[in-house]
Scaffold this motif. Structure first.
Motif, PDB file in Angstrom:
ATOM      1  N   PRO C 523       3.218  -5.033  -2.905  1.00 33.86           N
ATOM      2  CA  PRO C 523       3.740  -3.992  -3.810  1.00 33.86           C
ATOM      3  C   PRO C 523       3.329  -2.596  -3.383  1.00 33.86           C
ATOM      4  CG  PRO C 523       2.784  -5.792  -5.058  1.00 33.86           C
ATOM      5  CD  PRO C 523       2.433  -6.049  -3.625  1.00 33.86           C
ATOM      6  N   SER C 524       2.100  -2.436  -2.927  1.00 36.02           N
ATOM      7  CA  SER C 524       1.658  -1.119  -2.516  1.00 36.02           C
ATOM      8  C   SER C 524       2.405  -0.660  -1.272  1.00 36.02           C
ATOM      9  CB  SER C 524       0.158  -1.114  -2.234  1.00 36.02           C
ATOM     10  OG  SER C 524      -0.560  -1.334  -3.422  1.00 36.02           O
ATOM     11  N   LEU C 525       2.532  -1.565  -0.312  1.00 31.01           N
ATOM     12  CA  LEU C 525       3.206  -1.201   0.933  1.00 31.01           C
ATOM     13  C   LEU C 525       4.659  -0.800   0.664  1.00 31.01           C
ATOM     14  CD1 LEU C 525       1.888  -3.697   3.651  1.00 31.01           C
ATOM     15  CD2 LEU C 525       1.159  -1.351   3.149  1.00 31.01           C
ATOM     16  N   SER C 526       5.268  -1.469  -0.333  1.00 30.38           N
ATOM     17  CA  SER C 526       6.673  -1.172  -0.584  1.00 30.38           C
ATOM     18  C   SER C 526       6.849   0.242  -1.132  1.00 30.38           C
ATOM     19  CB  SER C 526       7.278  -2.203  -1.550  1.00 30.38           C
ATOM     20  OG  SER C 526       6.746  -1.992  -2.836  1.00 30.38           O
ATOM     21  N   GLU C 527       5.756   0.847  -1.640  1.00 30.17           N
ATOM     22  CA  GLU C 527       5.842   2.240  -2.085  1.00 30.17           C
ATOM     23  C   GLU C 527       5.731   3.204  -0.910  1.00 30.17           C
ATOM     24  OE1 GLU C 527       6.274   3.691  -5.070  1.00 30.17           O
ATOM     25  OE2 GLU C 527       6.344   1.894  -6.313  1.00 30.17           O
ATOM     26  N   LEU C 528       5.229   2.658   0.219  1.00 30.00           N
ATOM     27  CA  LEU C 528       4.991   3.524   1.371  1.00 30.00           C
ATOM     28  C   LEU C 528       6.069   3.393   2.431  1.00 30.00           C
ATOM     29  CD1 LEU C 528       1.161   2.809   1.798  1.00 30.00           C
ATOM     30  CD2 LEU C 528       2.269   4.539   0.371  1.00 30.00           C
ATOM     31  N   ALA C 529       6.772   2.250   2.408  1.00 37.71           N
ATOM     32  CA  ALA C 529       7.792   2.027   3.436  1.00 37.71           C
ATOM     33  C   ALA C 529       8.850   1.097   2.867  1.00 37.71           C
ATOM     34  CB  ALA C 529       7.164   1.412   4.685  1.00 37.71           C
ATOM     35  N   HIS C 530      10.039   1.130   3.505  1.00 38.09           N
ATOM     36  CA  HIS C 530      11.101   0.225   3.056  1.00 38.09           C
ATOM     37  C   HIS C 530      10.844  -1.136   3.667  1.00 38.09           C
ATOM     38  CE1 HIS C 530      13.299   3.554   1.281  1.00 38.09           C
ATOM     39  NE2 HIS C 530      13.037   4.255   2.383  1.00 38.09           N
ATOM     40  N   THR C 531       9.938  -1.884   3.021  1.00 38.69           N
ATOM     41  CA  THR C 531       9.486  -3.144   3.623  1.00 38.69           C
ATOM     42  C   THR C 531      10.520  -4.253   3.540  1.00 38.69           C
ATOM     43  OG1 THR C 531       8.484  -3.709   1.507  1.00 38.69           O
ATOM     44  CG2 THR C 531       7.041  -2.750   3.171  1.00 38.69           C
ATOM     45  N   GLY C 532      11.372  -4.185   2.526  1.00 34.56           N
ATOM     46  CA  GLY C 532      12.250  -5.337   2.303  1.00 34.56           C
ATOM     47  C   GLY C 532      11.422  -6.502   1.810  1.00 34.56           C
ATOM     48  N   PRO C 533      11.887  -7.769   2.039  1.00 37.51           N
ATOM     49  CA  PRO C 533      11.094  -8.907   1.580  1.00 37.51           C
ATOM     50  C   PRO C 533       9.727  -8.894   2.252  1.00 37.51           C
ATOM     51  CG  PRO C 533      13.151  -9.624   2.642  1.00 37.51           C
ATOM     52  CD  PRO C 533      13.129  -8.150   2.728  1.00 37.51           C
ATOM     53  N   CYS C 534       8.715  -9.199   1.471  1.00 44.61           N
ATOM     54  CA  CYS C 534       7.356  -9.055   2.008  1.00 44.61           C
ATOM     55  C   CYS C 534       6.487 -10.144   1.428  1.00 44.61           C
ATOM     56  CB  CYS C 534       6.809  -7.674   1.665  1.00 44.61           C
ATOM     57  SG  CYS C 534       5.040  -7.478   1.984  1.00 44.61           S
ATOM     58  N   LYS C 535       5.676 -10.757   2.274  1.00 49.63           N
ATOM     59  CA  LYS C 535       4.684 -11.692   1.764  1.00 49.63           C
ATOM     60  C   LYS C 535       3.381 -11.472   2.499  1.00 49.63           C
ATOM     61  CE  LYS C 535       5.902 -15.484   4.901  1.00 49.63           C
ATOM     62  NZ  LYS C 535       6.596 -14.621   5.879  1.00 49.63           N
TER      63      LYS C 535
END
Lengths: 228, 174, 792
Positions: C523-535
């Motif tokens: 969740p934090s990374l998705s605020e910093l980059a367009h991560t898309g699906p992430c686990k």
């Protein structure tokens, strides 16, 4: 004089300014079309009596009845409305609004009653003519003589066709000739319209224009004996 | 001005000798016209005849000046009626009015009411004159004005007197 | 009997005698005279108070600056200061409490001769602190409960005036046993430094000059109005003097004498008020500015100018006001009735003012020349011109009004007779609004130069915090503590470090190419980059989307399958770094960066905790952005408390959409503070004028009441009577202000003209009138009593 059929009647008026009583049990009655002089020395409470009768001030006790209304029980707003429609006022001096022309001054009470400006000014012009001062219609009070000013004031008092006209020393600041003219015009006009006049004065020649007189002394108003 | 009523009034405060009466009259009312003894005796004998005074006593010696007079009830009533009756407004009324006021004060009657009554009478006349003036021609108006101004002067004097009643009462009483 | 000719003599003795006579009238005029003198003295006194206040601003600013600099830690030129008995380590520990800044420092003396900051007698020991009186009061109050949790040190002493910028300042120094230069501290030998401040930007200087003119003009006008209080009564008295033989010039001099006395009383009152008011100045904080009484000391030269200018201008104003009044033995005649106000001599003033300002030329750019005399003179002329135009405009406009309802008629007719008096009453507000409009126009046009759009997004997070610790365990603990704090809805946390290409320097390289490494949960990374699906276990190569970093720089180091070295190159650790190698998995996806809530874009390597052993990172730092629940009161303070509990040095910042340049902000603050005082003054002046007018019309009011005039009718008439000149004044103010503003804009080389700044000020002026009218209603009701009819 019986109070029966009277237009304006006061009973046992008391009014004090601070510790000094100005009225101390004054009674008064006036009938339609009647001119009553209120006499008495300075400070005797003449003006206070007039103010109480006109509902300008509220007596500390006692009652004032006008027609079917008890003035002393009316709200300030109702009292003001009554003064606009049923009463007229003439004072000794300083009563004309200095900024307005004489015509506008006479039209003022009519306009306060809601009359349209054009209409009010037409009626005002008639009254000025009747008081023989139509020549000063466009002038301001500062530009006319004292006698003319008082006539304008009388015209203003008459303009609303009041039932009672209260005049407090109306000729106090005028010479004899002007004073008499103003009084004649005032009492004639009042008799023509069947209005009552309460004429406060300390001058006997002025009081002689009245039908009868009431003397106020030490806050007590009394009808003089033998005045029938 | 009625000397008889004046002398009667003076007697109301108590019986007096003839010379006493003259002195009291002169003191209060006779500044410019002192009373003659003859006037006192003739007046007193008229009053005596009308039953308004009576002789209260005679001192040793002879002569009317030694008689002491007292007022009768009829006399008191007569004074009261006179005081209450307004004078017909006319020029130079002051001396009569003044006498009345002083006597009223001396006899503890209401002087203010006396003045009010007089004023009403004056005003009644003035109203008549004013009415005549309103309807009359210029000559009428001028005549009426003359009368009105004189009456007004009287009334002013009345007002002033009324305003000074307290002081006058002090002076008379003292 | 010989005629006394000395009354006609205008010689020095004649002047002195007539002035003295006037003074005696002012003193011996009975109750009425005293009231008049009192009103004048009060009015002038208020003006003098403001002028003395303005004259104190330079002193105040200087002393504040001096004390501010005296407590700054002395910065050393050399790299590092060796610890000795006379040094200490300090670190900033500032915080904020409910919007108020709380300044603080952690201090750790190296020896017993360590310097103390100004205003502190002894350094606080570990776990102790010294506080400013204001902070102590706050901590002792119920409101300060949350702050007490944060500043949990033991209060052992007070910071006195030399150490405080203002009496209301919240300041503390806390002792520390553990602070080192390694965890954010600086070693210093003493406090006190001389930072040479930048010379004021020419644009700001222009603004400052015009601001002073704008603010002081209404004060001058107010004083001019105050010396004319009760003028009509005085004129009548002077007429009586003419009757007994004084000549026209002598009466004028007596009038001047009366005014002089009022003005001198006013000076005394003003000085008295000033002495009293400065005692309470510490209790007042206007937009963060707060001063000690001793700071409020007028510059001697300016104070002398006030002392001299006020009486002289009182005489001048009186003589000027009487120029069209002829005082005759039998009364006072005002010339105005016959004479119309002329436009021809009034118009040149604003025109000349504009011309002067434009003559100064452009002031944009740092090297531009500002001629203060041209700018101030031009602005003053323009504003004086607006004031001069006002009576003419009122006359010209009102003469055209006819008819209308009764209150309107009453008001308009009154204005037709005496428009000048009405215009005088509102001239202050006109100048003030015109000036304020000009300044605001100028502000809004140049604020682009001083405002920086931060790009911070308050909808995504409200607080940002930097954790000073480099210990990975501590960082993890902190993040979980933030999560557990009351009112926190989410924490965007990442642990950052740098990654470099392994191996030695290549030819031509001054340092090994590197990029950033950020470790955080999905969740934090998705605020910093367009991560898309992430686990957990995923790794990303993030390209900078802003274009500030060359993409090759990133891909040279961070490629799927490449090995990176986390060991740093920075000069802090002397010996060559021991490599900390890690291979980027082949599965790493290349994605685009996204601006974080603070508006910054993070690029380089991003990894989830499961993909990377955090112990590999060298000197990791943690950044956390905290999202709070707006419904929880004091959520911000709870977060700050948590931060302080973790480490007093933890800084918590509030995210804002814009940030102002500091110098610009302080100037604006000063102008706003002064404008507030000025508006209050104008309101007072208008109220006094209105009351005096009503008092003069007492009898007429009673008569109007007698024949049944409604209160509302008279109230409306009072309102119109104020509102008409004010409306005209405001119209003129908008015109004049726009003119001045445009001139300023031209000087600044700007064209943008923001009309929206006009309306709030116009509305404020209107509201002021409404307030004045409302305040004059109770006296109006009182005067409408029938007492005025009593002639006895």
């Amino acid at each position: 004089m019986t109070p029966a059929g009277s237009l304006l009647e006061a009973r046992a008026l008391h009014k004090a300014y601070g510790p000094t009583p100005a009225l101390d049990g004054a009674d008064f009655a006036i009938h339609p079309g009647e001119v009553v002089a209120v006499m008495g020395p300075s400070g005797s409470g003449k003006s206070t009596l007039l103010h109480c009768l006109a509902g300008i001030i509220r007596p500390d006790s006692g009652s004032v009845r006008y027609g079917t209304h008890t003035l002393t029980g009316l709200s300030d707003a109702r009292c003001s409305a009554l003064r606009r429609t049923d009463f007229g006022f003439v004072f000794q001096f300083g009563q004309l609004v200095p900024e307005l022309t004489c015509l506008e001054n006479v039209a003022l009470p009519l306009r306060l009653n809601g009359t349209k400006r054009k209409d009010a000014e037409r009626q005002a012009r008639d009254w000025l003519a009747r008081l023989e001062v139509d020549g000063v219609a466009a002038k301001r009070p500062g530009e006319i003589s004292g006698g003319q000013g008082q006539r304008v004031a009388v015209a203003r008092a008459l303009a609303t066709r009041p039932r009672v006209i209260f005049a407090d020393e109306p000729t106090g600041a005028l010479d004899s000739l002007n004073g008499e003219r103003v009084l004649t015009l005032l009492t004639d006009a009042a008799r023509d319209t069947d209005a009552a006049v309460v004429l406060v004065t300390h001058e006997s020649r002025v009081a002689a224009y009245a039908d009868r007189e009431i003397v106020v002394r030490d806050g007590i108003a009394r009808e003089t004996a033998g005045a029938a | 001005m009625s000397i008889g009523h004046t002398l009667l009034g003076l007697l109301e405060s108590g019986p007096r000798h003839g010379y006493d009466l003259k002195r009291a009259f002169d003191e209060h009312f006779g500044q410019d016209r002192p009373l003659h003894y003859g006037q006192v005796y003739s007046t007193m004998s008229r009053l005596l005849k009308n039953g308004l005074v009576e002789v209260d006593g005679v001192e040793a010696g002879a002569g009317p000046e030694r008689k002491r007079y007292a007022i009768t009830d009829a006399g008191i009533t007569d004074v009261a009626q006179w005081l209450a009756r307004p004078e017909k407004p006319e020029p130079y009324l002051q001396s009569t009015l003044y006498t009345k006021v002083v006597l009223a004060l001396m006899t503890d009657r209401d002087a203010a009411e006396l003045l009010d009554t007089q004023r009403a009478e004056h005003l009644r006349l003035m109203r008549g004159l004013t009415e005549r003036k309103r309807t009359g021609d210029l000559a009428d108006q001028l005549i009426c004005d003359h009368a009105l101004f004189h009456l007004e002067a009287d009334l002013r004097w009345l007002e002033l007197t009324a305003a000074r009643l307290d002081k006058l009462a002090e002076a008379v009483g003292g | 009997m010989s005629i006394d000719t000395t009354t006609t003599g205008g010689g020095l003795r004649g002047w002195a005698r007539d002035l003295g006579m006037g003074v005696r009238f002012a003193v011996g005029g009975g109750r009425e005279g005293w009231i008049r003198t009192l009103l004048t003295a009060l009015g002038v006194g208020l003006g003098v108070l403001l002028l003395l206040g303005a004259a104190s601003i330079p002193t105040m600013m200087e002393t504040r600056t001096q004390r501010g600099q005296a407590r700054l830690p002395m910065e050393m030129e050399s790299e590092a200061l060796a610890p000795s008995a006379a040094t200490l380590v300090e670190a900033e520990a500032d915080t904020e409490f409910r919007g108020d800044p709380v300044r603080g420092k952690l201090l750790r003396p190296d020896g017993d001769q360590a310097p103390t900051p100004p205003g502190v007698s002894a350094l606080p020991g570990p776990g102790e602190m010294v506080v400013s009186p204001a902070l102590r009061e706050l901590l002792g109050s119920p409101e300060g409960r949350l702050l007490r949790e944060r500043l949990h040190f033991k209060d052992v002493g007070t910071i006195t005036q030399p150490g405080l910028i203002g009496p209301g300042e919240l300041l503390y120094y806390a002792g520390s046993a553990t602070l080192t230069t390694d965890d954010g501290g600086w070693r210093i030998a003493r406090f006190g430094t001389l930072v040479k401040s930048d010379p004021l930007d020419p644009l700001l200087l222009t603004l400052l000059i015009v601001g002073c003119v704008v603010l002081l003009m209404p004060v001058a006008l107010f004083i001019a109005t105050a010396v004319r209080f009760g003028g009509e009564r005085r004129d009548r008295r002077l007429a009586a003097l003419r009757l007994i033989g004084a000549d026209a010039r002598a009466t004028r001099r007596m009038a001047a004498g009366e005014a002089l006395f009022g003005a001198v009383c006013g000076l005394l009152v003003g000085a008295g008020l000033f002495v009293v008011a400065r005692q309470f100045v510490g209790d007042v904080t206007v937009w963060d500015i707060n001063a000690f009484p001793s700071d409020v000391t007028p510059v001697p030269g300016l104070a002398a100018l006030v002392l001299l200018a006020v009486p002289v201008s009182a005489i001048g104003v009186t003589l000027f006001a009487l120029r069209r009044v002829s005082i005759e033995p039998l009364g006072v005649a005002r010339d105005s009735a016959g004479r119309r106000r002329r436009l021809w001599w009034r118009l040149p003033f604003p025109v000349a003012g504009l011309a002067l300002m434009l003559l100064n030329g452009r002031v944009s750019g740092r090297d531009a020349e500002v001629n203060p005399y041209l700018v101030a003179g031009g602005a003053a002329l323009l504003l004086v011109g607006v004031t001069l135009l006002l009576p003419w405009a009122v006359d010209a406009a009102v003469a055209r009004f006819r008819g209308g309802p009764v209150p309107w008629q009453l008001a308009v007719r009154r204005l037709q007779l005496s428009g000048g008096a009405a215009a005088r009453a509102v001239s202050g507000i006109t100048v003030a609004v015109a000036g304020a409009i000009a300044l605001q126009l100028f502000f809004s046009a140049i604020q682009g130069d001083f405002m920086k759009i931060t790009g911070q997004d308050q909808s995504r997070a409200q607080l940002r915090t930097m954790l000073p610790s480099h210990d990975i365990g501590a960082i993890r603990k902190m993040i979980s503590e933030f999560h557990a704090t009351e009112g926190v809805r989410g924490v965007i946390a990442s642990i950052g470090s740098s990654a470099r290409r392994p191996g030695p320097l290549r030819k031509g390289e001054e340092f090994r190419p590197g990029t950033l490494v950020s470790v955080g949960d999905c969740p934090s990374l998705s605020e910093l980059a367009h991560t898309g699906p992430c686990k957990d276990g995923d790794v990303f190569v993030v390209k900078d989307s802003t274009g500030t970093v060359d993409e090759d720089d990133i891909t040279e180091v961070a490629r799927p399958g490449a090995t990176v070295d986390f060991a740093g190159d920075d000069g802090r650790s002397g010996p060559p770094p021991h490599p900390r190698l890690w291979t980027i998995p082949m599965s790493a996806r290349t994605i685009e960066a996204r601006k974080d809530p603070t508006g910054q874009a993070v690029f380089g390597l991003m990894a989830t905790p499961g993909s990377l052993d955090l112990k590999l990172l060298e000197r990791p730092t943690a950044r956390a952005m905290v999202k709070i629940d707006p419904r929880v009161p004091d959520a911000v303070e709870h977060v700050r408390n948590t931060a302080a509990r973790i480490d007093p040095q933890t800084r918590v910042f509030t995210l804002q959409n814009t940030a102002r340049d500091k110098q610009f902000t302080s100037l604006r603050t000063g102008l706003l503070a002064a404008a507030t005082a000025m508006l209050a003054l104008i309101a007072a002046s208008m109220l006094v004028t209105m009351l005096e007018q009503l008092r003069e019309r007492r009898r007429l009011l009673s008569v109007l009441v007698a024949f049944g005039t409604r209160r509302a009718t008279l109230a409306w008439s009072v309102l119109w009577q104020t509102a008409v000149p004010v409306a005209l004044g405001l119209a003129l103010a908008v015109a004049g202000g726009a003119g001045l503003g445009l001139a300023l804009l031209r000087m600044a080389g700007k064209t943008a003209f923001d009309w929206s700044v006009v309306w709030p000020l116009t509305a404020a002026g209107g509201a002021l009138v409404l307030v004045v009218t409302l305040l004059s209603l109770p006296p109006l009701w009182r005067l409408m009593r029938p007492d005025g009819l009593r002639t006895e």
